[in-house]
Scaffold this motif. Structure first.
Motif, PDB file in Angstrom:
ATOM      1  N   TRP A 160       0.798  -1.217   0.000  1.00 35.45           N
ATOM      2  CA  TRP A 160       0.000   0.000   0.000  1.00 35.45           C
ATOM      3  C   TRP A 160       0.842   1.284   0.000  1.00 35.45           C
ATOM      4  O   TRP A 160       0.382   2.336  -0.434  1.00 35.45           O
ATOM      5  N   SER A 161       2.081   1.218   0.471  1.00 37.28           N
ATOM      6  CA  SER A 161       2.891   2.423   0.675  1.00 37.28           C
ATOM      7  C   SER A 161       3.085   3.290  -0.569  1.00 37.28           C
ATOM      8  O   SER A 161       3.105   4.526  -0.446  1.00 37.28           O
ATOM      9  N   PRO A 162       3.217   2.759  -1.806  1.00 36.76           N
ATOM     10  CA  PRO A 162       3.406   3.657  -2.950  1.00 36.76           C
ATOM     11  C   PRO A 162       2.226   4.579  -3.223  1.00 36.76           C
ATOM     12  O   PRO A 162       2.392   5.608  -3.884  1.00 36.76           O
ATOM     13  N   ILE A 163       1.024   4.223  -2.724  1.00 31.30           N
ATOM     14  CA  ILE A 163      -0.152   5.043  -3.016  1.00 31.30           C
ATOM     15  C   ILE A 163      -0.829   5.545  -1.741  1.00 31.30           C
ATOM     16  O   ILE A 163      -1.970   5.998  -1.783  1.00 31.30           O
ATOM     17  N   LYS A 164      -0.144   5.470  -0.603  1.00 28.76           N
ATOM     18  CA  LYS A 164      -0.768   5.802   0.671  1.00 28.76           C
ATOM     19  C   LYS A 164      -1.163   7.274   0.767  1.00 28.76           C
ATOM     20  O   LYS A 164      -2.035   7.621   1.558  1.00 28.76           O
ATOM     21  N   SER A 165      -0.518   8.144  -0.010  1.00 27.41           N
ATOM     22  CA  SER A 165      -0.841   9.560   0.065  1.00 27.41           C
ATOM     23  C   SER A 165      -2.128   9.918  -0.663  1.00 27.41           C
ATOM     24  O   SER A 165      -2.616  11.042  -0.551  1.00 27.41           O
ATOM     25  N   ALA A 255      -4.893  14.674   4.346  1.00 31.51           N
ATOM     26  CA  ALA A 255      -5.275  14.844   5.755  1.00 31.51           C
ATOM     27  C   ALA A 255      -6.670  14.295   6.009  1.00 31.51           C
ATOM     28  O   ALA A 255      -7.519  14.242   5.105  1.00 31.51           O
ATOM     29  N   TYR A 256      -6.898  13.888   7.255  1.00 32.05           N
ATOM     30  CA  TYR A 256      -8.212  13.422   7.681  1.00 32.05           C
ATOM     31  C   TYR A 256      -8.979  14.615   8.241  1.00 32.05           C
ATOM     32  O   TYR A 256      -8.618  15.171   9.276  1.00 32.05           O
ATOM     33  N   LEU A 257     -10.016  15.042   7.523  1.00 38.70           N
ATOM     34  CA  LEU A 257     -10.785  16.219   7.913  1.00 38.70           C
ATOM     35  C   LEU A 257     -11.756  15.856   9.027  1.00 38.70           C
ATOM     36  O   LEU A 257     -12.568  14.941   8.885  1.00 38.70           O
ATOM     37  N   ILE A 258     -11.680  16.588  10.126  1.00 39.06           N
ATOM     38  CA  ILE A 258     -12.545  16.332  11.272  1.00 39.06           C
ATOM     39  C   ILE A 258     -13.760  17.249  11.257  1.00 39.06           C
ATOM     40  O   ILE A 258     -14.895  16.797  11.395  1.00 39.06           O
ATOM     41  N   ILE A 302      -1.443  13.068   7.764  1.00 37.93           N
ATOM     42  CA  ILE A 302      -1.013  11.685   7.608  1.00 37.93           C
ATOM     43  C   ILE A 302       0.317  11.430   8.315  1.00 37.93           C
ATOM     44  O   ILE A 302       0.651  10.285   8.645  1.00 37.93           O
ATOM     45  N   SER A 303       1.083  12.490   8.572  1.00 40.26           N
ATOM     46  CA  SER A 303       2.365  12.334   9.258  1.00 40.26           C
ATOM     47  C   SER A 303       2.210  11.777  10.674  1.00 40.26           C
ATOM     48  O   SER A 303       3.166  11.265  11.255  1.00 40.26           O
ATOM     49  N   GLN A 304       1.013  11.868  11.243  1.00 39.59           N
ATOM     50  CA  GLN A 304       0.777  11.345  12.584  1.00 39.59           C
ATOM     51  C   GLN A 304       0.375   9.873  12.595  1.00 39.59           C
ATOM     52  O   GLN A 304       0.219   9.278  13.668  1.00 39.59           O
ATOM     53  N   MET A 305       0.224   9.283  11.434  1.00 37.59           N
ATOM     54  CA  MET A 305      -0.301   7.915  11.362  1.00 37.59           C
ATOM     55  C   MET A 305       0.555   6.933  12.156  1.00 37.59           C
ATOM     56  O   MET A 305       0.033   6.130  12.952  1.00 37.59           O
ATOM     57  N   SER A 306       1.858   6.966  11.956  1.00 40.23           N
ATOM     58  CA  SER A 306       2.735   5.999  12.628  1.00 40.23           C
ATOM     59  C   SER A 306       2.677   6.148  14.140  1.00 40.23           C
ATOM     60  O   SER A 306       2.555   5.145  14.864  1.00 40.23           O
TER      61      SER A 306
END
Length: 336
Positions: A160-165, A255-258, A302-306
Motif C-alpha cells: 500500500w505504501s506507494p499510493i498511501k498519500s 489529511a483526515y478532515l474532522i 497523515i504524518s501522525q499515522m505511525s
C-alpha cells in the motif's frame, strides 16, 4: 550389571544429543506437547500467511507495473482514474477479519477444549505446574500469532505504501489501511486471542466460548474503530478572508478532515450549515448578522499515522498483558 546399564544409558543419551545437533533445533517436553496438540491450527495459520504474502507480492508487482506508466515514484496526474483498487480492497477486508477469526477459532477453544475434555485434569495430575502449562500455551500461541500477523502487516504496508498519500484510493484513516498496517494488526489479534482464552477458561465449554468470543471480538473492533482517530493531535487552521470562493485555509490533500466551521469576528465558531438558507441573499444576510469573517478547519495530517498506530498498539498490548496475567493468576488456583 548396573555399571553396564549406566554406560549404555549414557551412550544412548549421547547419541540422542548428537542426533539432535545434526537434525537442528527440536521441540521437547511441554513445548512439544503444546505444539503437538494445536499443530493443526498453527500450521493452518502459517500456511495461510505464506499464501497471502505470495498473493500480495504478486499484486504489488502488478500495481507497480501500472504506476510506472505514470512516472512512479513521482506520479503524474490522472493515474487514479484507471487504477484498479479492487484487489487492495479485497485483501484489506480479509485481513480485517483476522482478529475475529483467530480469536474465535484459536483463542476461544484453547483452554475451553482442555477443560471440557478433561485434558486439564490430566495435566494437573502430572509433575508440570499449572503456571508452566498455561504459560507455554499462551506463549507458543502468541508467538505463532505474532509471526503471522507481523508478516501480513509488513506485506500489506509494503503493497500500500506507494499510493498511501492518495485518499481517493484508500484513506489512511480508514480501518482498511490503519488497522492492517504497522503494529495495529498484531496488537488487535493478540488481544482478541488472549481475550478468547480468558473467556474459554471461565466458561469451560468450547462452543459457548467461541460464541461469546465472537461477540467480544466484534465489540472490540467496534470500540477500536470509534476511538481510533482520537489518538491523533488535531491541527486547527483558520482564515479571515470571508467565506467566498477559494477562501478556505489550506489543508493537505491526504489529511483526515474532522470538522470545518465558520469563524466569527469575536473568535467564536458556528456550524457551516447554520446559514444554509434557500437563497443566496438570505445566506449572506445570515453571515453578516453572525459577523462571519472566515473558516476554521480541524484535521489530522497523515504524518501522525505511525505515532497513532504505535500509541494505539501500546494500549491494546497493555490490555492483552493484563488479561494474560489474569489467566495465569486465576488458572494457578482455580483451573480445575
Amino acid at each position: 550389571m548396573s555399571t553396564m546399564t549406566s554406560t549404555d544409558s549414557a551412550a544412548r543419551d549421547s547419541a540422542s544429543t548428537e542426533a539432535g545437533r545434526r537434525g537442528g533445533l527440536r521441540l521437547s517436553g511441554m513445548n512439544w506437547l503444546i505444539w503437538r496438540q494445536h499443530r493443526a491450527a498453527y500450521w493452518t495459520m502459517l500456511g495461510a500467511t505464506a499464501v497471502t504474502v505470495v498473493v500480495i507480492v504478486y499484486q504489488r508487482h502488478q500495481m507497480l507495473t501500472y504506476l510506472e506508466g505514470y512516472g512512479h515514484p513521482h506520479l503524474k496526474s490522472g493515474w487514479e482514474e484507471g487504477f484498479d483498487h479492487r484487489p487492495l480492497d479485497l485483501v484489506a477486508q480479509l485481513l480485517g477479519l483476522l482478529p475475529v477469526l483467530i480469536g474465535v477459532f484459536l483463542g476461544g477453544p484453547l483452554l475451553a477444549g482442555d477443560l471440557e475434555g478433561g485434558t486439564a485434569k490430566l495435566v494437573n495430575a502430572q509433575s508440570v505446574s499449572r503456571v508452566r502449562w498455561l504459560g507455554t500455551k499462551l506463549g507458543m500461541t502468541a508467538l505463532v500469532v505474532v509471526v503471522c500477523t507481523t508478516a501480513l502487516s509488513a506485506a500489506f504496508t509494503w503493497w500500500w505504501s506507494p499510493i498511501k498519500s492518495s485518499s481517493n484510493i484508500m484513506s489512511w484513516a480508514d480501518g482498511s489501511s490503519f488497522d492492517n498496517s504497522g503494529p495495529v494488526p498484531v496488537a488487535l489479534t493478540l488481544l482478541s486471542v488472549v481475550g478468547g482464552v480468558a473467556i474459554g477458561m471461565l466458561l469451560r465449554r468450547t462452543l459457548l466460548s467461541m460464541v461469546v468470543t465472537l461477540g467480544f471480538t466484534v465489540a472490540l473492533q467496534a470500540v477500536w474503530a470509534y476511538f481510533r482517530m482520537s489518538l491523533g493531535n488535531v491541527v486547527t487552521v483558520t482564515s479571515h478572508n470571508g467565506v467566498g470562493v477559494n477562501t478556505r485555509p489550506h489543508v493537505p490533500g491526504s489529511a483526515y478532515l474532522i470538522d470545518d466551521s465558520y469563524l466569527t469576528a469575536s473568535g467564536d465558531l458556528i456550524g457551516w450549515g447554520s446559514c444554509a438558507e434557500a437563497t443566496e441573499k438570505a445566506s449572506n444576510a445570515c453571515l453578516d448578522k453572525a459577523q462571519v469573517v472566515g473558516w476554521s478547519v480541524d484535521y489530522i495530517p497523515i504524518s501522525q499515522m505511525s505515532s497513532m498506530q504505535w500509541l494505539g498498539a501500546s494500549i491494546l498490548l497493555a490490555a492483552t498483558a493484563g488479561i494474560a496475567a489474569f489467566v495465569i493468576l486465576w488458572g494457578r488456583k482455580r483451573l480445575v
